[in-house]
Enzyme design. Sequence first.
Site, PDB file in Angstrom:
ATOM      1  CE  LYS A  90      -4.470  -1.531   1.096  1.00 35.31           C
ATOM      2  NZ  LYS A  90      -4.323  -2.863   1.726  1.00 35.31           N
ATOM      3  CD  GLU A 112     -10.243   4.572   1.329  1.00 36.18           C
ATOM      4  OE1 GLU A 112     -10.039   5.757   1.024  1.00 36.18           O
ATOM      5  OE2 GLU A 112      -9.560   3.637   0.854  1.00 36.18           O
ATOM      6  CB  SER A 380      -0.311  -8.216  -1.079  1.00 42.40           C
ATOM      7  OG  SER A 380      -1.100  -9.044  -0.241  1.00 42.40           O
TER       8      SER A 380
HETATM    9  C1  LIG Z   1      -5.203  -3.909   1.560  1.00 43.06           C
HETATM   10  C2  LIG Z   1      -4.482  -5.179   1.296  1.00 43.06           C
HETATM   11  C3  LIG Z   1      -4.864  -6.045   0.248  1.00 43.06           C
HETATM   12  C4  LIG Z   1      -6.081  -5.813  -0.597  1.00 43.06           C
HETATM   13  O1  LIG Z   1      -6.077  -4.659  -1.350  1.00 43.06           O
HETATM   14  P1  LIG Z   1      -5.819  -4.627  -2.905  1.00 43.06           P
HETATM   15  O2  LIG Z   1      -6.090  -3.228  -3.280  1.00 43.06           O
HETATM   16  O3  LIG Z   1      -6.756  -5.595  -3.550  1.00 43.06           O
HETATM   17  O4  LIG Z   1      -4.406  -5.034  -3.131  1.00 43.06           O
HETATM   18  C5  LIG Z   1      -4.111  -7.173   0.014  1.00 43.06           C
HETATM   19  N1  LIG Z   1      -3.034  -7.475   0.783  1.00 43.06           N
HETATM   20  C6  LIG Z   1      -2.634  -6.677   1.796  1.00 43.06           C
HETATM   21  C7  LIG Z   1      -1.443  -7.087   2.596  1.00 43.06           C
HETATM   22  C8  LIG Z   1      -3.351  -5.505   2.090  1.00 43.06           C
HETATM   23  O5  LIG Z   1      -2.940  -4.740   3.110  1.00 43.06           O
END
Ligand SMILES: *Cc1c(COP(=O)(O)O)cnc(C)c1O
Length: 401
Positions: A90, A112, A380
Amino acid sequence: MKSFLVDENGFYGEFGGAYVPEILYKCVEDLKKAYLPIIESEEFKKEYNDLLRDYVGRPSPLYFSKRMSEKYGCKLYLKREDLNHTGAHKINNAIGQILLAKKMGKTRIIAETGAGQHGVATATVCALMNMPCRVYMGATDVKRQHVNVERMKMLGAEVFPVESGNMTLKDATNEAIRDWCCHPADTFYIIGSTVGPHPYPDMVARLQSVISKEIKWQLMEKEGRDYPDYLVACVGGGSNAGGTVYHYVDDLRVKIVLAEAGGKGVDSGLTAATIAAGTLGILHGSRSLVMQTEDGQIIEPYSISAGLDYPGVGPLHANMAQQHRATVLPINDDEALRAAFELTRLEGIIPALESAHALGALPHLKGQLKPEDVVVLTVSGRGDKDLDTYLAHKDDPGILD
Ligand SMILES: *Cc1c(COP(=O)(O)O)cnc(C)c1O
């Protein structure tokens, strides 16, 4: 050939666009005119890339996962977004948007957040850039995500608990849009995913596209070719997946697999699998697939993973699914949990619960993967924030098979 990227009107096929109240029209138009010239300028690119390198810690490694490769019969590489500063992808987007806000002369930031991950990323870059920051968060989530609330406050942000609706992410987003309507001149709204009115989905995908840009040269180094056979990522709103596929979306040699949150099962009534369970609608300024009743009331989503718990999905992803460019798999809570324990034991990496959904797609692909197939899966985020959930499920049947 038609591109899967955004068209000149802000649409991906029939999805996308900018459906905003009149009072925000000028704001969104200004952003639409400003974002490309700014983010493509040499000055922006230098500042952005310097911060990604020295502050975020990029490039994130592309790690060959030997034991998982053996298990799934392919060459599996993990794109390690979990190693970024603040523990997820993010921050890539938050840094880009705050630089843009400054260049547009904005002096106040709002955001948000659901689980608090985007709120923490935004509060972080606001501390870095010395900008006042207000984060809207559903009151239910404020209680559930106590540690992230304290992190945001320590970083100097004001956390505003939202008491309307179910007091979760959808309600926080409504409230942030309301704030933006009241302060359109000085306020920049940093949206955390590839959702919202055009140009947000495209802007966020571009800011996250550093992920696929790095995958290209990293694969070239490791495999002698700059594309994989498969890309795998989880989808909440779609930003880590959007960044993972960005430079490959029109390259049909690359198969795209998206994992959405099945919850307790797509037909159980407890799901956040928007692509499987949603219908065409408008949510937060964008036309996309939405979980809603026949008369358009939003259905509250459910997932064990707070970051995937959103009743909409980005228009890029809705279109990739509709056009069969991507295979979308709903991965249930139990599959994600099992995948998280598996990665932890086989590779010593505790993934975020969101990322565990992408890992949970691998058993579904096992039958079609060949030993020479190169698979790149985006991790992610890291799992520290999910330890309570993992501990609560560590003795579930089958968790360590
Ligand atoms: C917020 C988040 C997501 C989901 O958000 P996307 O916009 O779909 O990437 C996925 N993995 C992590 C670690 C997150 O913090």
